[in-house]
Motif scaffolding. Structure first.
Motif, PDB file in Angstrom:
ATOM      1  N   GLU A 102       0.834  -1.198   0.000  1.00 53.01           N
ATOM      2  CA  GLU A 102       0.000   0.000   0.000  1.00 53.01           C
ATOM      3  C   GLU A 102       0.871   1.251   0.000  1.00 53.01           C
ATOM      4  OE1 GLU A 102      -4.103  -1.271   2.281  1.00 53.01           O
ATOM      5  OE2 GLU A 102      -2.271  -1.094   3.503  1.00 53.01           O
ATOM      6  N   MET A 103       2.006   1.185   0.683  1.00 54.97           N
ATOM      7  CA  MET A 103       2.930   2.316   0.705  1.00 54.97           C
ATOM      8  C   MET A 103       3.484   2.587  -0.693  1.00 54.97           C
ATOM      9  SD  MET A 103       2.950   3.394   3.788  1.00 54.97           S
ATOM     10  CE  MET A 103       2.316   2.757   5.320  1.00 54.97           C
ATOM     11  N   VAL A 104       3.786   1.522  -1.428  1.00 52.11           N
ATOM     12  CA  VAL A 104       4.273   1.685  -2.806  1.00 52.11           C
ATOM     13  C   VAL A 104       3.191   2.369  -3.653  1.00 52.11           C
ATOM     14  CG1 VAL A 104       4.979   0.482  -4.913  1.00 52.11           C
ATOM     15  CG2 VAL A 104       5.880  -0.259  -2.698  1.00 52.11           C
ATOM     16  N   LEU A 105       1.955   1.900  -3.517  1.00 55.02           N
ATOM     17  CA  LEU A 105       0.848   2.479  -4.272  1.00 55.02           C
ATOM     18  C   LEU A 105       0.658   3.955  -3.911  1.00 55.02           C
ATOM     19  CD1 LEU A 105      -1.368   1.811  -6.347  1.00 55.02           C
ATOM     20  CD2 LEU A 105      -2.849   1.195  -4.426  1.00 55.02           C
ATOM     21  N   MET A 106       0.683   4.262  -2.623  1.00 58.60           N
ATOM     22  CA  MET A 106       0.544   5.657  -2.202  1.00 58.60           C
ATOM     23  C   MET A 106       1.744   6.496  -2.635  1.00 58.60           C
ATOM     24  SD  MET A 106      -1.400   5.527   1.495  1.00 58.60           S
ATOM     25  CE  MET A 106      -0.348   4.294   2.270  1.00 58.60           C
ATOM     26  N   GLY A 107       2.931   5.888  -2.673  1.00 58.21           N
ATOM     27  CA  GLY A 107       4.113   6.594  -3.167  1.00 58.21           C
ATOM     28  C   GLY A 107       3.939   7.000  -4.621  1.00 58.21           C
ATOM     29  N   TYR A 164      -6.822  15.288  -5.981  1.00 60.54           N
ATOM     30  CA  TYR A 164      -6.493  14.003  -5.374  1.00 60.54           C
ATOM     31  C   TYR A 164      -6.529  12.936  -6.450  1.00 60.54           C
ATOM     32  CZ  TYR A 164     -11.623  13.486  -4.994  1.00 60.54           C
ATOM     33  OH  TYR A 164     -12.959  13.436  -5.247  1.00 60.54           O
ATOM     34  N   VAL A 165      -5.896  11.824  -6.151  1.00 63.18           N
ATOM     35  CA  VAL A 165      -5.861  10.725  -7.111  1.00 63.18           C
ATOM     36  C   VAL A 165      -6.418   9.478  -6.441  1.00 63.18           C
ATOM     37  CG1 VAL A 165      -3.427  10.180  -6.609  1.00 63.18           C
ATOM     38  CG2 VAL A 165      -4.439   9.421  -8.752  1.00 63.18           C
ATOM     39  N   GLU A 166      -7.388   8.872  -7.105  1.00 61.44           N
ATOM     40  CA  GLU A 166      -7.961   7.606  -6.647  1.00 61.44           C
ATOM     41  C   GLU A 166      -7.273   6.503  -7.436  1.00 61.44           C
ATOM     42  OE1 GLU A 166     -11.981   8.633  -7.699  1.00 61.44           O
ATOM     43  OE2 GLU A 166     -12.443   9.139  -5.615  1.00 61.44           O
ATOM     44  N   MET A 167      -6.793   5.492  -6.727  1.00 55.94           N
ATOM     45  CA  MET A 167      -6.021   4.443  -7.381  1.00 55.94           C
ATOM     46  C   MET A 167      -6.599   3.071  -7.082  1.00 55.94           C
ATOM     47  SD  MET A 167      -2.235   5.919  -6.557  1.00 55.94           S
ATOM     48  CE  MET A 167      -2.683   6.256  -4.877  1.00 55.94           C
ATOM     49  N   SER A 168      -6.507   2.200  -8.064  1.00 59.39           N
ATOM     50  CA  SER A 168      -6.857   0.795  -7.850  1.00 59.39           C
ATOM     51  C   SER A 168      -5.747  -0.031  -8.483  1.00 59.39           C
ATOM     52  CB  SER A 168      -8.217   0.458  -8.457  1.00 59.39           C
ATOM     53  OG  SER A 168      -8.212   0.706  -9.848  1.00 59.39           O
ATOM     54  N   THR A 210      -4.142  -4.120  -9.265  1.00 61.93           N
ATOM     55  CA  THR A 210      -4.305  -5.564  -9.359  1.00 61.93           C
ATOM     56  C   THR A 210      -2.945  -6.184  -9.113  1.00 61.93           C
ATOM     57  OG1 THR A 210      -6.019  -5.240 -11.030  1.00 61.93           O
ATOM     58  CG2 THR A 210      -5.069  -7.444 -10.860  1.00 61.93           C
ATOM     59  N   ARG A 211      -2.944  -7.264  -8.331  1.00 58.69           N
ATOM     60  CA  ARG A 211      -1.692  -7.948  -8.029  1.00 58.69           C
ATOM     61  C   ARG A 211      -1.713  -9.355  -8.605  1.00 58.69           C
ATOM     62  NH1 ARG A 211      -0.258  -7.093  -1.789  1.00 58.69           N
ATOM     63  NH2 ARG A 211       1.627  -8.128  -2.488  1.00 58.69           N
ATOM     64  N   ALA A 212      -0.534  -9.881  -8.853  1.00 60.78           N
ATOM     65  CA  ALA A 212      -0.397 -11.257  -9.328  1.00 60.78           C
ATOM     66  C   ALA A 212      -0.934 -12.211  -8.271  1.00 60.78           C
ATOM     67  CB  ALA A 212       1.067 -11.566  -9.621  1.00 60.78           C
ATOM     68  N   GLU A 213      -1.483 -13.323  -8.703  1.00 62.83           N
ATOM     69  CA  GLU A 213      -2.053 -14.292  -7.762  1.00 62.83           C
ATOM     70  C   GLU A 213      -0.987 -15.204  -7.152  1.00 62.83           C
ATOM     71  OE1 GLU A 213      -5.746 -15.799  -8.202  1.00 62.83           O
ATOM     72  OE2 GLU A 213      -6.502 -14.031  -9.229  1.00 62.83           O
ATOM     73  N   THR A 214       0.212 -15.207  -7.731  1.00 65.80           N
ATOM     74  CA  THR A 214       1.289 -16.053  -7.229  1.00 65.80           C
ATOM     75  C   THR A 214       2.358 -15.176  -6.576  1.00 65.80           C
ATOM     76  OG1 THR A 214       2.391 -15.954  -9.378  1.00 65.80           O
ATOM     77  CG2 THR A 214       0.920 -17.816  -8.992  1.00 65.80           C
ATOM     78  N   ILE A 215       3.165 -15.813  -5.752  1.00 70.59           N
ATOM     79  CA  ILE A 215       4.245 -15.102  -5.075  1.00 70.59           C
ATOM     80  C   ILE A 215       5.443 -15.018  -6.004  1.00 70.59           C
ATOM     81  CG2 ILE A 215       5.849 -15.233  -3.127  1.00 70.59           C
ATOM     82  CD1 ILE A 215       3.550 -16.448  -1.521  1.00 70.59           C
ATOM     83  N   PRO A 216       6.051 -13.856  -6.170  1.00 72.23           N
ATOM     84  CA  PRO A 216       5.757 -12.607  -5.467  1.00 72.23           C
ATOM     85  C   PRO A 216       4.503 -11.949  -6.058  1.00 72.23           C
ATOM     86  CG  PRO A 216       7.523 -12.223  -7.030  1.00 72.23           C
ATOM     87  CD  PRO A 216       7.192 -13.694  -7.094  1.00 72.23           C
ATOM     88  N   ALA A 217       3.634 -11.473  -5.201  1.00 73.21           N
ATOM     89  CA  ALA A 217       2.368 -10.871  -5.627  1.00 73.21           C
ATOM     90  C   ALA A 217       2.587  -9.409  -6.027  1.00 73.21           C
ATOM     91  CB  ALA A 217       1.332 -10.988  -4.514  1.00 73.21           C
ATOM     92  N   VAL A 218       3.304  -9.245  -7.139  1.00 68.71           N
ATOM     93  CA  VAL A 218       3.642  -7.904  -7.635  1.00 68.71           C
ATOM     94  C   VAL A 218       2.409  -7.236  -8.228  1.00 68.71           C
ATOM     95  CG1 VAL A 218       6.050  -8.546  -8.102  1.00 68.71           C
ATOM     96  CG2 VAL A 218       4.315  -8.790  -9.902  1.00 68.71           C
ATOM     97  N   PHE A 219       2.472  -5.942  -8.360  1.00 67.85           N
ATOM     98  CA  PHE A 219       1.418  -5.234  -9.081  1.00 67.85           C
ATOM     99  C   PHE A 219       1.512  -5.601 -10.552  1.00 67.85           C
ATOM    100  CE2 PHE A 219       1.891  -1.859  -5.654  1.00 67.85           C
ATOM    101  CZ  PHE A 219       0.688  -2.154  -5.029  1.00 67.85           C
ATOM    102  N   THR A 220       0.379  -5.863 -11.162  1.00 63.69           N
ATOM    103  CA  THR A 220       0.345  -6.117 -12.610  1.00 63.69           C
ATOM    104  C   THR A 220      -0.304  -4.955 -13.344  1.00 63.69           C
ATOM    105  OG1 THR A 220      -1.740  -7.333 -12.363  1.00 63.69           O
ATOM    106  CG2 THR A 220       0.313  -8.624 -12.355  1.00 63.69           C
ATOM    107  N   HIS A 221      -1.253  -4.290 -12.705  1.00 58.37           N
ATOM    108  CA  HIS A 221      -1.936  -3.149 -13.313  1.00 58.37           C
ATOM    109  C   HIS A 221      -2.334  -2.161 -12.222  1.00 58.37           C
ATOM    110  CE1 HIS A 221      -5.484  -0.893 -14.845  1.00 58.37           C
ATOM    111  NE2 HIS A 221      -4.681  -0.766 -15.882  1.00 58.37           N
ATOM    112  N   ILE A 222      -2.124  -0.891 -12.502  1.00 58.68           N
ATOM    113  CA  ILE A 222      -2.553   0.188 -11.606  1.00 58.68           C
ATOM    114  C   ILE A 222      -3.300   1.213 -12.444  1.00 58.68           C
ATOM    115  CG2 ILE A 222      -1.829   2.075 -10.079  1.00 58.68           C
ATOM    116  CD1 ILE A 222       0.696   0.405  -9.450  1.00 58.68           C
ATOM    117  N   HIS A 223      -4.477   1.600 -11.976  1.00 57.88           N
ATOM    118  CA  HIS A 223      -5.211   2.689 -12.626  1.00 57.88           C
ATOM    119  C   HIS A 223      -5.274   3.865 -11.667  1.00 57.88           C
ATOM    120  CE1 HIS A 223      -7.813   4.839 -15.298  1.00 57.88           C
ATOM    121  NE2 HIS A 223      -8.589   5.112 -14.263  1.00 57.88           N
ATOM    122  N   MET A 224      -4.949   5.038 -12.184  1.00 60.89           N
ATOM    123  CA  MET A 224      -4.996   6.267 -11.400  1.00 60.89           C
ATOM    124  C   MET A 224      -5.999   7.215 -12.040  1.00 60.89           C
ATOM    125  SD  MET A 224      -1.006   6.971 -10.420  1.00 60.89           S
ATOM    126  CE  MET A 224      -0.575   7.656 -11.987  1.00 60.89           C
TER     127      MET A 224
END
Length: 136
Positions: free
Chosen positions: A39-44, A68-72, A74-88
């Motif tokens: 969440e910190m990465v996303l807020m960053g 302000y920016v609203e963000m959503s 999506t993370r990978a389902e496997t580990i590492p659960a990295v972000f795959t898509h971010i919409h701002m």
């Protein structure tokens, strides 16, 4: 740039920046006493992009009252659960805000200026952006 992260207890940690500011992180999905590291990465990303957007709009002589920016994400389902898509989606409120200038500011931030967006994009994260304008 330097930082330090110290374990507090359970899955909680405190981050201490080189400028001596602190933030608590909690990776315990049940306790949720603070934001998680992801969440910190996303807020960053949101913070970095918002600084750019406001700076560009101010240089374009736009009178912004709120942004302000609203963000959503999506993370990978496997580990590492990295972000795959971010919409701002940037929400900009002000006096006679020009859409072309908001579109330009959001685009420049995402494609050129935001260091966090550039870093995540090079890591394979698809980042998309939109905006909503409320003129007073």
């Amino acid at each position: 740039m330097k930082a330090q992260v110290k374990w507090i207890d359970n899955k909680r940690f405190v981050g201490i920046s080189g400028s001596n500011n602190t933030i608590v992180m909690d990776a315990d999905k049940q306790a949720r006493t603070a934001g998680s590291p992801m969440e910190m990465v996303l807020m960053g990303l949101g913070g970095c992009s918002s600084v750019d957007v406001i700076s560009i709009l101010e240089k374009s002589r736009q009178v912004v009252h709120q942004c302000y920016v609203e963000m959503s994400a999506t993370r990978a389902e496997t580990i590492p659960a990295v972000f795959t898509h971010i919409h701002m989606n940037f929400v900009v409120e002000g006096e006679n805000i020009k859409e072309a200038l908001v579109k330009r500011a959001v685009g420049l931030s995402a494609e050129k200026y935001c260091s966090v967006a550039q870093m995540l994009g090079k890591g394979g994260v698809e980042i998309t952006c939109g905006y909503t304008i409320t003129s007073i």
